[in-house]
Scaffold this active site. Sequence first.
Site, mmCIF file in Angstrom:
data_model
loop_
_atom_site.group_PDB
_atom_site.id
_atom_site.type_symbol
_atom_site.label_atom_id
_atom_site.label_comp_id
_atom_site.label_asym_id
_atom_site.label_seq_id
_atom_site.Cartn_x
_atom_site.Cartn_y
_atom_site.Cartn_z
ATOM 1 N N CYS A 118 49.928 29.292 72.174
ATOM 2 C CA CYS A 118 49.531 30.645 71.781
ATOM 3 C C CYS A 118 50.285 31.017 70.513
ATOM 4 O O CYS A 118 51.488 30.743 70.420
ATOM 5 C CB CYS A 118 49.888 31.614 72.913
ATOM 6 S SG CYS A 118 49.484 33.332 72.557
ATOM 7 N N LEU A 119 49.576 31.632 69.567
ATOM 8 C CA LEU A 119 50.235 32.034 68.318
ATOM 9 C C LEU A 119 51.336 33.059 68.572
ATOM 10 O O LEU A 119 52.216 33.218 67.738
ATOM 11 C CB LEU A 119 49.202 32.594 67.330
ATOM 12 C CG LEU A 119 48.208 31.557 66.777
ATOM 13 C CD1 LEU A 119 47.169 32.245 65.907
ATOM 14 C CD2 LEU A 119 48.917 30.456 66.001
ATOM 15 N N GLN A 171 47.239 40.802 69.713
ATOM 16 C CA GLN A 171 48.211 39.934 69.037
ATOM 17 C C GLN A 171 48.522 40.419 67.622
ATOM 18 O O GLN A 171 49.511 39.993 67.032
ATOM 19 C CB GLN A 171 47.703 38.484 68.982
ATOM 20 C CG GLN A 171 47.642 37.841 70.353
ATOM 21 C CD GLN A 171 47.198 36.403 70.241
ATOM 22 O OE1 GLN A 171 46.005 36.116 70.210
ATOM 23 N NE2 GLN A 171 48.147 35.483 70.130
ATOM 24 N N HIS A 184 41.632 32.004 77.591
ATOM 25 C CA HIS A 184 42.955 32.377 77.061
ATOM 26 C C HIS A 184 42.873 33.706 76.293
ATOM 27 O O HIS A 184 43.694 34.609 76.509
ATOM 28 C CB HIS A 184 43.448 31.247 76.149
ATOM 29 C CG HIS A 184 44.760 31.495 75.490
ATOM 30 N ND1 HIS A 184 45.901 30.788 75.792
ATOM 31 C CD2 HIS A 184 45.112 32.377 74.519
ATOM 32 C CE1 HIS A 184 46.899 31.246 75.040
ATOM 33 N NE2 HIS A 184 46.450 32.201 74.248
ATOM 34 N N GLU A 185 41.875 33.815 75.412
ATOM 35 C CA GLU A 185 41.785 35.018 74.566
ATOM 36 C C GLU A 185 41.351 36.236 75.388
ATOM 37 O O GLU A 185 41.848 37.344 75.165
ATOM 38 C CB GLU A 185 40.823 34.796 73.394
ATOM 39 C CG GLU A 185 41.207 33.652 72.460
ATOM 40 C CD GLU A 185 42.645 33.668 71.973
ATOM 41 O OE1 GLU A 185 43.259 34.769 71.896
ATOM 42 O OE2 GLU A 185 43.176 32.580 71.697
ATOM 43 N N GLY A 199 42.290 30.590 68.171
ATOM 44 C CA GLY A 199 41.835 31.866 68.707
ATOM 45 C C GLY A 199 42.881 32.935 68.483
ATOM 46 O O GLY A 199 44.074 32.630 68.326
ATOM 47 N N HIS A 226 44.207 37.840 77.090
ATOM 48 C CA HIS A 226 45.014 38.715 76.233
ATOM 49 C C HIS A 226 44.528 40.165 76.293
ATOM 50 O O HIS A 226 45.320 41.098 76.185
ATOM 51 C CB HIS A 226 44.941 38.256 74.764
ATOM 52 C CG HIS A 226 45.912 37.189 74.380
ATOM 53 N ND1 HIS A 226 47.277 37.358 74.451
ATOM 54 C CD2 HIS A 226 45.728 35.948 73.865
ATOM 55 C CE1 HIS A 226 47.883 36.261 74.011
ATOM 56 N NE2 HIS A 226 46.965 35.380 73.654
HETATM 57 NI NI NI Z 1 47.260 33.471 72.851
#
Ligand code: NI
Length: 156
Positions: free
Chosen positions: A88-89, A51, A130-131, A46, A134
């Site tokens: 998380c990226l 991000q 999670h997304e 995701g 953000h």
């Molecule tokens: Ni993330």
Amino acid sequence: MAIRRIRELGDEVLTKRCKDVTKMNLRTKILIGDMLDTMYEAGGVGLAAPQVGVLKKIVVIDIGEGPYILMNPEILETGGEQRGEEGCLSVPGKAGVVTRPNYVKVRALNENMEEIEVEAEELLARAFCHEIDHLDGKMYVELAEGGLHDVEPEGE
Ligand code: NI
């Protein structure tokens, strides 16, 4: 399509609230394509627009069953609970244990600006939560029980 630079924990853009998408245009189409490319290239499941430094309510998610593209997503219902590893990226090489709902129902716009409702369970429900966090400037690190630990560099 292009790979965009993924912003990392500590970058102020990750703490800001995103704005609604009100119309689809070429710029937003390119952004969505780039977000998918960037997520796949990084091996994530995701990615949210902040991000890649864009404060718009857009998330892309693919847990291996094909992509979801959600704009202005809202969680309508949650159910149950799951406790598990999350990454998380924007926090490469780390993971933590986070409790999330096991079920969510989300309302959003798709890339054609059509209203859709999606139900998700388990990993997909976790990815949605999670997304969507953000988009409110929230990171999973605030929720991780007992902090983060090191892992191989990949995640959500
Ligand atoms: Ni993330």
